[in-house]
Design an enzyme around this catalytic site. Structure first.
Site, PDB file in Angstrom:
ATOM      1  CD  GLU A 173      -2.976  -1.160   2.258  1.00 45.63           C
ATOM      2  OE1 GLU A 173      -2.913  -0.310   3.159  1.00 45.63           O
ATOM      3  OE2 GLU A 173      -3.895  -1.998   2.160  1.00 45.63           O
ATOM      4  CD  GLU A 294      -3.777  -6.168   3.062  1.00 41.25           C
ATOM      5  OE1 GLU A 294      -4.584  -5.502   3.733  1.00 41.25           O
ATOM      6  OE2 GLU A 294      -2.554  -5.974   3.072  1.00 41.25           O
TER       7      GLU A 294
END
Ligand code: AHR
Length: 534
Positions: A173, A294
């Protein structure tokens, strides 16, 4: 009663189904590592302190792949402090989650635990505080046969053979303002770094595949522009892009929970479009694949929201500090620091998450990796003492076991519904969601084995559906099994004492005439139709 219909034909091939589609994500937060994976005091603990009951449960369930060791955690983790004799390892701070990391579970333990459960380890490197040298060294330590400092150190530390990690994530991320050493303000910088890191990692081990970060959530206001700028720099040198999304619904709002599939669909389509734009721009032969590593659809208690819609949350929120904040000291024998419980026992959660699995199958030509957050507890639910099978165990294992071969695109005719805008908090604010299908499906066709497995979800919480499945195009195939798991409206969960309160049970009320199956889909149900060639 509403009506829904799915038509399948062997010519409507989407693509090959990847064996990595029903994997899980692992990070040392809550009790995922401390307490569940690792508890030297557990009666079943092995010589490394890993819980034997969890290893056994995951192994039997057949979890194919695990993305580890994080997560935000990894962006500050010094893997080199986590190898070698335990007493010499350094205790560090995890600034992402505010916890002490004693490194008793280190780089080797993560990989060896994955070996023990029989899953492929897919590794995320630190591209926050980590540098190019770290990236070269970690591949050398992990995958190089020997005769270099790092590979010999692995051998000295007890693992003679290279681990052979194939898939490497280039940071986690990296667009998130919450990330340690975030590239939120510099997508070009991250894109160039990902390109260079991927290049040298592949110099070290040419057999590996790399995954670059794109926007870690479609709610962020820089999505999808950040992604485009990243891909401009690294399109040619990475194999996958990493997508993350957590879909949240106010507790009890089933329509909103099931609507997650629309958000994931938009996100996947947008990232495919961006990648293909790059392919054309660079006149490239390379096709970018997608790793949805995710994801989860879950209930959340709404909080008071104050900012505008869809990610206009000021990034400065993440630069504010709480002087009273206490750092977490994990005790693996006490799971209380555990974080929110994963909803794995109730059918509606299982079905909502399985609907993302079906979506991945419908994009099987491009989505090649899927890791559910909480996926390990979906495969094997646990508490301090025991393990058991939650409702998600059945959906995950059936998908992993039976979604093999080629994905066939279902043509689905079903009513749709509308979800009004809602907010969970300042970051999770949803504009209205249009056209949410009640019934969704996916199909896997293994021509060689003569198997056709069809997965159908009725997400309708109010109505049963008169259902028709047209498989005439497959000719000589007969229905050999029909399994159904439906919500009984109680929202009760399976437990150690009752692992089959919710589980798919065989039913025999489907009629098949001339290749057209008809039955009734129960409310909020998971349905598997298994056909075999005559
Ligand atoms: O799963 C928890 C966190 O969610 C992960 O660390 C991060 O990658 C994501 O934001």
């Amino acid at each position: 009663m509403k009506k829904s219909k799915v038509t399948l034909h062997p010519s409507y091939v989407v693509g090959d189904i990847s064996p990595r589609l029903f994997g899980a994500f692992l990070e040392p937060i809550g009790s995922m590592v401390n307490g569940t994976m690792y508890n030297p005091k557990h009666p079943t603990a092995d010589e490394q302190g890993f819980r034997g009951d969890v290893i056994e449960g995951l192994k039997k369930a057949g979890v194919p792949a695990v993305r580890l060791p994080g997560g935000n955690f990894v962006s500050g983790w010094r893997w080199k402090d986590s190898i070698g004799p335990k007493e010499e390892r350094k205790q560090n701070l995890d600034l992402a989650w505010g916890q002490f990391i004693p490194n008793d579970v280190g780089h080797d333990e993560y990989l060896q635990w994955a070996e023990k459960i029989g899953a492929e380890a897919m590794y995320t490197i630190n591209l926050g505080t980590g540098d190019l040298n770290d990236a070269i060294d970690i591949v050398e330590y992990t995958n190089f046969p020997g005769e270099t400092y790092w590979s010999d150190l692995r051998i000295k530390n007890g693992h003679k053979d290279p681990y052979g990690v194939k898939v490497w994530y280039l940071g986690n991320e990296m667009d998130g303002p919450w990330q340690i050493a975030s590239y939120e303000k510099d997508p070009k910088g991250y894109g160039i770094l990902a390109h260079e890191v991927s290049k040298v990692m592949k110099f070290t081990d040419p057999s590996i595949e790399t995954v670059a970060c794109v926007s870690s959530c479609p709610f962020l206001s820089h999505y999808p522009d950040w992604d485009r700028k990243v891909l401009e720099e690294c399109y040619e040198s990475v194999d996958y892009i990493s997508l993350h999304h957590y879909h949240s619904a106010p507790v009890g709002d089933i329509g909103a929970l099931m609507a997650g599939v629309n958000a994931y669909e938009d996100y996947i389509r947008t990232e495919i479009a961006l990648s293909d734009y790059m392919k054309t721009k660079y006149r490239s032969k390379h096709t970018m694949m997608i790793s949805l590593d995710e994801y989860a659809s879950s209930w959340r208690e709404p909080k008071k929201a104050s900012w505008g819609l869809n990610g206009r949350l000021p990034a400065s929120t993440f630069y504010q500090f709480d002087p009273a904040k206490k750092l977490i000291h994990h005790d693996p024998d006490n799971m209380a620091a555990g974080g929110p419980p994963m909803l794995t026992g109730e059918v509606v959660s299982a079905v909502a998450n399985a609907s993302i699995g079906l979506l991945m199958l419908r994009h099987a030509d491009r989505v090649k990796i899927g890791c559910a957050t909480g996926g390990l507890s979906m495969y094997c639910a646990s508490n301090h003492d025991n393990v058991w099978k939650g409702a998600s165990y059945y959906t995950m294992t059936q998908l992993h076991e039976w979604a093999k071969g080629k994905s066939i695109m279902p043509v689905t005719e079903t009513d749709t519904y509308h979800v009004d805008s809602y907010a969970i908090d300042d970051q999770n604010q949803y504009a209205d969601i249009d056209n949410v299908p009640y019934v969704t499906a996916a199909a896997a066709y293994d021509e060689e084995k003569g198997e056709l497995n069809v997965f159908v979800i009725n997400g309708d919480w109010e109505d049963e559906h008169e259902f028709t499945l047209d498989v005439r195009g497959f000719g000589d195939y007969k229905l050999v099994e029909n399994l159904v798991m439906a919500d009984d409206g109680t929202m009760e969960r399976n437990s150690h004492g009752n692992q089959t309160l919710h589980c798919p049970r065989p039913v025999s009320d489907a009629k098949v005439e001339n290749g057209i199956l008809s039955t009734v889909l129960k409310k909020l149900s998971w349905n598997v139709f298994r056909f075999e060639k005559n």
